[in-house]
Design a protein around this motif. Structure first.
Motif, mmCIF file in Angstrom:
data_model
loop_
_atom_site.group_PDB
_atom_site.id
_atom_site.type_symbol
_atom_site.label_atom_id
_atom_site.label_comp_id
_atom_site.label_asym_id
_atom_site.label_seq_id
_atom_site.Cartn_x
_atom_site.Cartn_y
_atom_site.Cartn_z
ATOM 1 N N PRO A 140 36.900 38.407 35.594
ATOM 2 C CA PRO A 140 37.383 38.080 34.256
ATOM 3 C C PRO A 140 38.205 39.294 33.575
ATOM 4 O O PRO A 140 38.726 38.934 32.579
ATOM 5 C CB PRO A 140 35.913 38.038 33.690
ATOM 6 C CG PRO A 140 35.102 38.654 34.497
ATOM 7 C CD PRO A 140 35.543 38.702 35.838
ATOM 8 N N ASN A 141 38.143 40.657 34.104
ATOM 9 C CA ASN A 141 38.803 41.728 33.494
ATOM 10 C C ASN A 141 39.022 42.569 34.598
ATOM 11 O O ASN A 141 38.710 42.638 35.699
ATOM 12 C CB ASN A 141 37.814 42.374 32.337
ATOM 13 C CG ASN A 141 36.541 42.502 32.631
ATOM 14 O OD1 ASN A 141 36.217 43.148 33.907
ATOM 15 N ND2 ASN A 141 35.518 42.112 31.946
ATOM 16 N N GLU A 142 39.786 43.686 34.075
ATOM 17 C CA GLU A 142 40.169 45.038 34.934
ATOM 18 C C GLU A 142 39.103 45.641 35.543
ATOM 19 O O GLU A 142 39.038 45.916 36.707
ATOM 20 C CB GLU A 142 40.963 45.838 33.935
ATOM 21 C CG GLU A 142 42.546 45.247 33.623
ATOM 22 C CD GLU A 142 43.251 45.132 35.032
ATOM 23 O OE1 GLU A 142 43.123 45.648 35.929
ATOM 24 O OE2 GLU A 142 44.482 44.622 34.766
ATOM 25 N N ALA A 143 37.905 45.649 34.880
ATOM 26 C CA ALA A 143 36.734 46.407 35.485
ATOM 27 C C ALA A 143 36.104 45.602 36.602
ATOM 28 O O ALA A 143 35.790 45.960 37.515
ATOM 29 C CB ALA A 143 35.586 46.528 34.342
ATOM 30 N N ALA A 144 36.150 44.368 36.376
ATOM 31 C CA ALA A 144 35.460 43.517 37.294
ATOM 32 C C ALA A 144 36.285 43.407 38.642
ATOM 33 O O ALA A 144 36.184 43.195 39.659
ATOM 34 C CB ALA A 144 35.306 42.061 36.927
ATOM 35 N N ARG A 145 37.833 43.383 38.085
ATOM 36 C CA ARG A 145 38.746 43.508 39.242
ATOM 37 C C ARG A 145 38.661 44.693 40.239
ATOM 38 O O ARG A 145 38.722 44.631 41.386
ATOM 39 C CB ARG A 145 40.131 43.363 38.693
ATOM 40 C CG ARG A 145 40.897 41.945 38.489
ATOM 41 C CD ARG A 145 42.011 42.174 37.757
ATOM 42 N NE ARG A 145 43.101 42.733 38.669
ATOM 43 C CZ ARG A 145 43.638 42.068 39.624
ATOM 44 N NH1 ARG A 145 43.644 40.805 39.903
ATOM 45 N NH2 ARG A 145 44.579 42.764 40.413
#
Lengths: 241, 193
Positions: free
Chosen positions: A111-116
């Motif tokens: 869902p976001n860059e941190a999760a990526r």
């Protein structure tokens, strides 16, 4: 006398005593242990296995459904024979492309860059475990495995740069910190692996060490860790310390 | 059948490990997705699971496969793990299911002659002593029992579980486990005589 010092009691019938003696013989049998190879390979496999733990979505919008759909796709792939082949494939195998496709789905669902970033770190964990496996079981695949690992590490590096370009939040800092901690763990293993890698795989691994060193240095850009860290995430490396 | 022996109530070779006081915390963390906590549980119980598999399947390669499958299934199942249940019992239950699943694809038991002559259980260099020969013979004999008898014998005398624990794993009450155990020992005695 049993191995732990108990004795066969004198009571009971003759037959019972004979059966007890037989039970003692079984208990006293020298028991096997798992081989070091199984121990190491299984541990690496478990640490890098792409298991998705359920996390309650905050709302039932499309963004909340995407991880569920992605997990369903991965499950379908994993349940099929092709999925099994892909899960155990190494770089260079035909089924490896299927594994990478499943990972792309994981990435898209983040869902976001941190999760990526977390997802990419998990992928790099897998590539490292595959590299270790290739060295042991298929040295001819070590070069392809080292290149696949290098590619994964570059993706981590790029994602970390993007994450660090964002304003500091707990989620951002936790993800970045996990990535830099993973790089430290990977570097330890890479330095050990480079002694055993075939000549052809050396350039890839040397470059990977350079990139991981860059990743690790970015920990300097992070604020100090909080005193009460967030619960550990299920994306540990094969021997994350 | 009455069991006058301590051995039959609490056999030797009990598989409990030091540090049990930390196990519930490790399980809690592993259930929450902490892979390092799961790794600690893995290190603690790998040999127990391997040993069970080794005596329940016909060759060491299959034991490796079963062990691997058990821990992978356990990893996936951790979020549903019931903390009040001993973790090792949880693993044994999975192991039993893995072997049952595998048994659907192949013959569940072997003849004694076949089992003892199986190339995969030939003694290696480290298995030349009389004790090792006896171990091999016992293992071959155990594998001629029916699957439930094998479970009871392996869990009782090799894994060192109590009747109650074995009953919980195989889904039978304690008295039934005792009966199965005694019948299995009678069968084993015949095979080994």
């Amino acid at each position: 006398m049993t191995p732990n010092g108990s004795r066969v009691p004198s009571g009971g019938s003759v037959e019972e005593r004979e059966l007890l003696a037989l039970g003692e013989r079984i208990a006293a049998t020298p028991h096997p242990s798992a081989s070091p190879a199984l121990r190491a390979q299984l541990r690496a496999s478990l640490m890098s296995a792409p298991v998705q733990f359920a996390v309650a979505p905050r709302r039932w919008g499309w963004s909340a459904l995407r991880p569920i759909l992605a997990a369903a796709v991965i499950l379908v792939v994993a349940l099929g024979g092709a999925g099994y082949a892909a899960a155990s494939s190494l770089a260079g195998d035909p089924a490896f492309a299927l594994k990478q496709a499943a990972e792309e789905v994981e990435l898209v669902s983040a869902p976001n860059e941190a999760a990526r970033l977390r997802t990419l770190v998990a992928h790099s964990d897998r590539r490292l475990a595959e590299l270790q496996k290739a060295i042991v079981t298929r040295p001819a695949s070590a070069n392809a495995a080292s290149q696949a690992y290098l590619s994964a590490v570059k993706h981590v590096d790029d994602a970390l740069k993007r994450v660090l370009s964002q304003p500091s939040t707990d989620a951002r800092d936790d993800a970045a910190r996990e990535a830099t901690e993973a790089s430290e763990s990977h570097l330890d293993m890479l330095r050990e692996l480079e002694q055993r890698l075939p000549e052809a795989a050396q350039p890839g691994i040397q470059r990977a060490i350079e990139v991981q060193t860059d990743v690790h240095r970015r920990s300097d850009e992070l604020p100090p860790a909080r005193r009460t860290p967030a619960p550990p995430k299920p994306t540990a490396s094969p021997s994350r310390r | 059948m009455t069991e006058p022996s301590n051995l039959l109530n609490e056999p030797a070779g009990r598989a409990d490990t030091p540090g049990d006081e930390d196990e519930s915390e490790l399980c809690r963390r592993a259930s929450a997705g902490d892979r390092r906590a799961f790794a600690a549980l893995y290190e603690r119980h790998l040999d127990h699971v391997y040993r069970y598999a080794y005596y329940r399947v016909r060759d060491p390669d299959s034991a490796d496969d079963v062990t691997s499958e058990v821990f992978h299934r356990a990893l996936v199942a951790m979020p549903r793990y019931e903390p009040r249940r001993p973790f090792l019992a949880f693993l044994y239950t999975i192991a039993r299911n893995v072997i049952v699943d595998a048994g659907r694809k192949q013959r569940p038991t072997a003849s004694f002659e076949d089992a003892i002559a199986h190339p995969s259980i030939e003694p290696g260099p480290e298995e030349r002593s009389t004790a090792r020969d006896e171990a091999r013979r016992l293992r071959a004999a155990i594998q001629t029992l029916d699957p439930v008898q094998q479970d009871v014998i392996v869990l009782r005398f090799i894994a060192g579980r109590s009747h109650k624990e074995v009953g919980a794993i195989v889904g039978k009450n304690e008295s039934t486990v005792r009966g199965i155990q005694m019948r299995a020992l009678v069968e084993l005695r015949k095979r080994l005589s």
